[in-house]
Design a protein around this motif. Structure first.
Motif, PDB file in Angstrom:
ATOM      1  N   THR A 132      -3.676   5.482  -7.100  1.00 49.74           N
ATOM      2  CA  THR A 132      -2.918   4.234  -7.102  1.00 49.74           C
ATOM      3  C   THR A 132      -1.649   4.404  -6.288  1.00 49.74           C
ATOM      4  OG1 THR A 132      -1.634   4.843  -9.076  1.00 49.74           O
ATOM      5  CG2 THR A 132      -3.760   3.747  -9.438  1.00 49.74           C
ATOM      6  N   TRP A 133      -0.881   3.313  -6.205  1.00 56.65           N
ATOM      7  CA  TRP A 133       0.417   3.356  -5.547  1.00 56.65           C
ATOM      8  C   TRP A 133       1.294   4.441  -6.161  1.00 56.65           C
ATOM      9  CZ3 TRP A 133       3.901   3.075  -2.049  1.00 56.65           C
ATOM     10  CH2 TRP A 133       5.251   2.949  -2.361  1.00 56.65           C
ATOM     11  N   SER A 137       3.457   7.436  -4.309  1.00 56.88           N
ATOM     12  CA  SER A 137       4.919   7.389  -4.251  1.00 56.88           C
ATOM     13  C   SER A 137       5.612   8.381  -5.174  1.00 56.88           C
ATOM     14  CB  SER A 137       5.410   5.976  -4.596  1.00 56.88           C
ATOM     15  OG  SER A 137       5.004   5.615  -5.917  1.00 56.88           O
ATOM     16  N   CYS A 237       2.678   3.652   5.140  1.00 57.73           N
ATOM     17  CA  CYS A 237       1.604   2.657   5.039  1.00 57.73           C
ATOM     18  C   CYS A 237       1.760   1.579   6.105  1.00 57.73           C
ATOM     19  CB  CYS A 237       1.586   2.039   3.645  1.00 57.73           C
ATOM     20  SG  CYS A 237       0.953   3.159   2.368  1.00 57.73           S
ATOM     21  N   PRO A 259       3.381  -2.702  -1.725  1.00 62.57           N
ATOM     22  CA  PRO A 259       2.870  -1.688  -2.659  1.00 62.57           C
ATOM     23  C   PRO A 259       2.375  -2.321  -3.955  1.00 62.57           C
ATOM     24  CG  PRO A 259       5.278  -1.628  -2.568  1.00 62.57           C
ATOM     25  CD  PRO A 259       4.825  -2.550  -1.474  1.00 62.57           C
ATOM     26  N   ILE A 264      -4.100   0.812  -0.125  1.00 60.57           N
ATOM     27  CA  ILE A 264      -3.470   1.831   0.707  1.00 60.57           C
ATOM     28  C   ILE A 264      -4.263   1.949   2.003  1.00 60.57           C
ATOM     29  CG2 ILE A 264      -2.895   4.278   0.885  1.00 60.57           C
ATOM     30  CD1 ILE A 264      -2.613   4.206  -2.228  1.00 60.57           C
TER      31      ILE A 264
END
Length: 278
Positions: A132-133, A137, A237, A259, A264
């Motif tokens: 996932t995001w 991050s 991204c 995001p 992605i």
């Protein structure tokens, strides 16, 4: 004092943790990191000891012991009994080695940037493989995971050297972001270096090209100061999205990547530019 080369089982660890009184608060994230290392077989006894005082209280090693309990693994550890309780204030006051320090010790130049870039590649690969995001991050690879990325991509050092030059030509951007974007695009096309070098030079880019907007995004980020990890991830991204839009021959007025909303981006190969659905 008595030293023991112990086979640390979850039961043994629980017994030692029963004396964990008056220690610093447990760092759950660090425990999870150690659990992962143990389950992946990355754990090694490096002679850093678990310390138990003459009063029976645990003085050092709570995170390692908790990781043994949580992982269910049995690992080797060195335990020392009979530590003077007054020595507690001298424990863990040294400066920890950073990932960059570890790479420098292995002979890598600019270990700090190489470590940051390897971590970004690791987070990206983790995120696109069902993550996932948040996976993109946040998070830090273990030393073994970081070394594995560098071993798999020995060209990273060359990409970083290029990225530092490109950053000066652009007037902004993060070397780690630029190097990672180049690596990912080169996995898709051998033309990636030429394309991104043109971006760095500001040459051969039409005014309505997504790549020009990518270049402008790098400059804007420089003007706003340092980049947080989530900001670096968004910027990377954007660069990958610009690569894909450029490949499909799209023109845009604004380059945005949201995001948690947009998927992605994966750098597409030339044969995928026409068939891929945005």
């Amino acid at each position: 004092m008595k030293f023991e080369q112990a086979t640390m089982t979850p039961t043994y660890a629980q017994r030692l943790l029963a004396g964990n009184i008056g220690n610093r608060p447990m760092n759950d994230a660090f425990v999870r990191d150690l659990v992962g290392r143990m389950r992946r077989g990355e754990w090694a006894d490096n002679a850093e000891t678990v310390k138990v005082g003459t009063d029976g209280r645990l003085k050092d090693g709570q995170h390692r012991l908790q990781a043994v309990v949580d992982s269910g693994c049995t690992v080797p550890m060195t335990v020392v009994y009979g530590v003077d309780p007054e020595a507690f204030k001298t424990i863990d006051v040294g400066r920890s080695r950073t990932a960059g320090n570890l790479l420098a010790m292995k002979g890598h130049g600019d270990g700090r940037t190489l470590a940051a870039t390897a971590a970004m590649v690791w987070r990206y690969k983790r995120a696109v493989e069902g993550g996932t995001w948040t996976d993109l991050s946040k998070g830090t690879p273990s030393p073994d995971q970081m070394f594995a990325v560098i071993e798999l991509h020995p060209e990273l050092s060359d990409h970083i050297a290029w990225a530092k030059v490109a950053r000066r030509k652009i007037g902004g951007g993060s070397p780690s972001v630029l190097a990672t974007a180049l690596l990912l695009c080169q996995e898709a096309s051998t033309d990636a270096y030429t394309v991104w070098n043109d971006v760095a030079l500001g040459a051969n880019i039409p005014i309505d090209s997504p790549l020009l907007l990518a270049r402008q995004a790098l400059v804007i980020r420089k003007q706003r100061g340092g980049l947080s990890l989530p900001e670096q991830s968004v910027l990377m991204c954007k660069l990958l999205k610009a690569w894909n839009m450029w490949g499909r021959g799209e023109t845009v007025q604004q380059l945005v990547w949201k995001p948690g909303i947009e998927r992605i981006p994966v750098a597409l190969k030339p044969q995928e530019w026409i068939t891929w659905a945005a």
